[in-house]
Design a protein around this motif. Structure first.
Motif, PDB file in Angstrom:
ATOM      1  N   SER A 252     -14.455  32.763 -16.086  1.00 28.28           N
ATOM      2  CA  SER A 252     -14.246  31.627 -16.986  1.00 28.28           C
ATOM      3  C   SER A 252     -12.772  31.244 -17.047  1.00 28.28           C
ATOM      4  CB  SER A 252     -14.763  31.984 -18.383  1.00 28.28           C
ATOM      5  OG  SER A 252     -14.389  31.000 -19.312  1.00 28.28           O
ATOM      6  N   TYR A 253     -11.906  32.227 -17.202  1.00 29.78           N
ATOM      7  CA  TYR A 253     -10.469  31.945 -17.244  1.00 29.78           C
ATOM      8  C   TYR A 253      -9.952  31.464 -15.887  1.00 29.78           C
ATOM      9  CZ  TYR A 253      -9.860  33.658 -21.970  1.00 29.78           C
ATOM     10  OH  TYR A 253      -9.920  33.812 -23.328  1.00 29.78           O
ATOM     11  N   ALA A 254     -10.510  32.003 -14.800  1.00 23.36           N
ATOM     12  CA  ALA A 254     -10.103  31.563 -13.458  1.00 23.36           C
ATOM     13  C   ALA A 254     -10.475  30.100 -13.239  1.00 23.36           C
ATOM     14  CB  ALA A 254     -10.749  32.447 -12.390  1.00 23.36           C
ATOM     15  N   PHE A 255     -11.688  29.733 -13.648  1.00 21.33           N
ATOM     16  CA  PHE A 255     -12.113  28.336 -13.523  1.00 21.33           C
ATOM     17  C   PHE A 255     -11.183  27.429 -14.323  1.00 21.33           C
ATOM     18  CE2 PHE A 255     -14.388  24.615 -15.043  1.00 21.33           C
ATOM     19  CZ  PHE A 255     -14.786  24.044 -13.831  1.00 21.33           C
ATOM     20  N   ASP A 256     -10.890  27.814 -15.561  1.00 20.18           N
ATOM     21  CA  ASP A 256     -10.010  27.026 -16.413  1.00 20.18           C
ATOM     22  C   ASP A 256      -8.623  26.883 -15.764  1.00 20.18           C
ATOM     23  OD1 ASP A 256      -9.478  25.735 -19.066  1.00 20.18           O
ATOM     24  OD2 ASP A 256      -7.978  27.329 -19.153  1.00 20.18           O
TER      25      ASP A 256
ATOM     26  N   TYR B 222      -5.585  23.609 -15.111  1.00 22.08           N
ATOM     27  CA  TYR B 222      -4.138  23.801 -15.000  1.00 22.08           C
ATOM     28  C   TYR B 222      -3.597  23.344 -13.646  1.00 22.08           C
ATOM     29  CZ  TYR B 222       0.404  25.863 -15.887  1.00 22.08           C
ATOM     30  OH  TYR B 222       1.744  26.040 -16.078  1.00 22.08           O
ATOM     31  N   LEU B 223      -4.282  23.715 -12.563  1.00 25.76           N
ATOM     32  CA  LEU B 223      -3.794  23.331 -11.230  1.00 25.76           C
ATOM     33  C   LEU B 223      -4.347  21.979 -10.773  1.00 25.76           C
ATOM     34  CD1 LEU B 223      -4.007  26.776  -9.396  1.00 25.76           C
ATOM     35  CD2 LEU B 223      -2.001  25.715 -10.464  1.00 25.76           C
TER      36      LEU B 223
ATOM     37  N   LEU C 127      -2.964  38.002 -17.946  1.00 25.24           N
ATOM     38  CA  LEU C 127      -2.849  37.854 -16.496  1.00 25.24           C
ATOM     39  C   LEU C 127      -2.895  36.381 -16.077  1.00 25.24           C
ATOM     40  CD1 LEU C 127      -5.064  40.831 -15.289  1.00 25.24           C
ATOM     41  CD2 LEU C 127      -2.572  40.612 -15.096  1.00 25.24           C
ATOM     42  N   PHE C 128      -3.789  35.616 -16.685  1.00 20.68           N
ATOM     43  CA  PHE C 128      -3.856  34.196 -16.332  1.00 20.68           C
ATOM     44  C   PHE C 128      -2.663  33.426 -16.886  1.00 20.68           C
ATOM     45  CE2 PHE C 128      -8.164  35.201 -15.071  1.00 20.68           C
ATOM     46  CZ  PHE C 128      -8.200  34.538 -13.854  1.00 20.68           C
TER      47      PHE C 128
END
Length: 187
Positions: free
Chosen positions: A95-99, A104-105, A9-10
């Motif tokens: 964790s993946y959202a923070f990354d 990335y952004l 999803l990420f």
């Protein structure tokens, strides 16, 4: 197993927000329809891959589904029936959202990313998870030691994350060096 879907999803989010690298002329700018189609195709492949993974997990732990395609649905149902698993998925997603947001952004990793790396990169993490599940199952089967399999999973996951972050940062540093050298040559 569920981490595969979160990774996917990420990665779809990364594919949709991808921008052309600033210094790699050979990588064409990906138009929005291309990014959407690539994301959909990539996610479909990942779902098929995770269903195969679910099939092996189900058989490894003695639950043999009647239908191959029921494997993933059975695992999703099992996960959703366990409050601890839901909490773990929320923490992992965070964790993946923070990354995604931070690296990335905000840190503009998407400016340095080649679209081919986005489509192939997550399969390395997924392959490690498969490796650990297969060998973890062997450890459990031979020695009856589920804790050893869990420790193997945690250690390999930490190592993969560290290597992934180091390689990503090394690539960004190299691109910055080339960019600075090109800027100096123009002056």
């Amino acid at each position: 197993w569920a981490e595969n879907i979160i990774i996917g999803l990420f990665n779809v989010c990364k594919l949709l927000t991808y921008r052309k690298p600033m210094t790699l002329e050979h990588d064409l700018t990906a138009p929005v329809p291309y990014r959407v189609m690539t994301s959909l195709f990539w996610f479909a492949v990942l779902l098929a891959f995770t269903n195969v993974h679910a099939f092996f997990v189900e058989h490894l732990f003695g639950n043999s589904p009647e239908n191959f395609w029921d494997s993933g649905l059975n695992l999703i149902q099992t996960i959703l029936n366990e409050p601890e698993m839901i909490f773990a998925l929320i923490a992992m997603s965070g964790s993946y959202a923070f990354d995604f947001i931070h690296r990335y952004l905000y840190k503009n990793e998407r400016d340095y990313t080649i679209i081919l790396a986005l489509t192939a990169g997550p399969f390395f993490k997924v392959a490690v998870l498969h490796f650990v599940i297969i060998f973890g199952g062997i450890i459990i089967g031979l020695f009856g030691a589920p804790m050893a399999a869990l420790v193997l999973l945690v250690i390999l996951k930490i190592l993969v994350e560290l290597v992934s972050h180091k390689l990503s940062q090394a690539f960004i540093d190299k691109v910055d060096q080339v960019q600075n050298r090109n800027t100096t040559l123009k002056d």
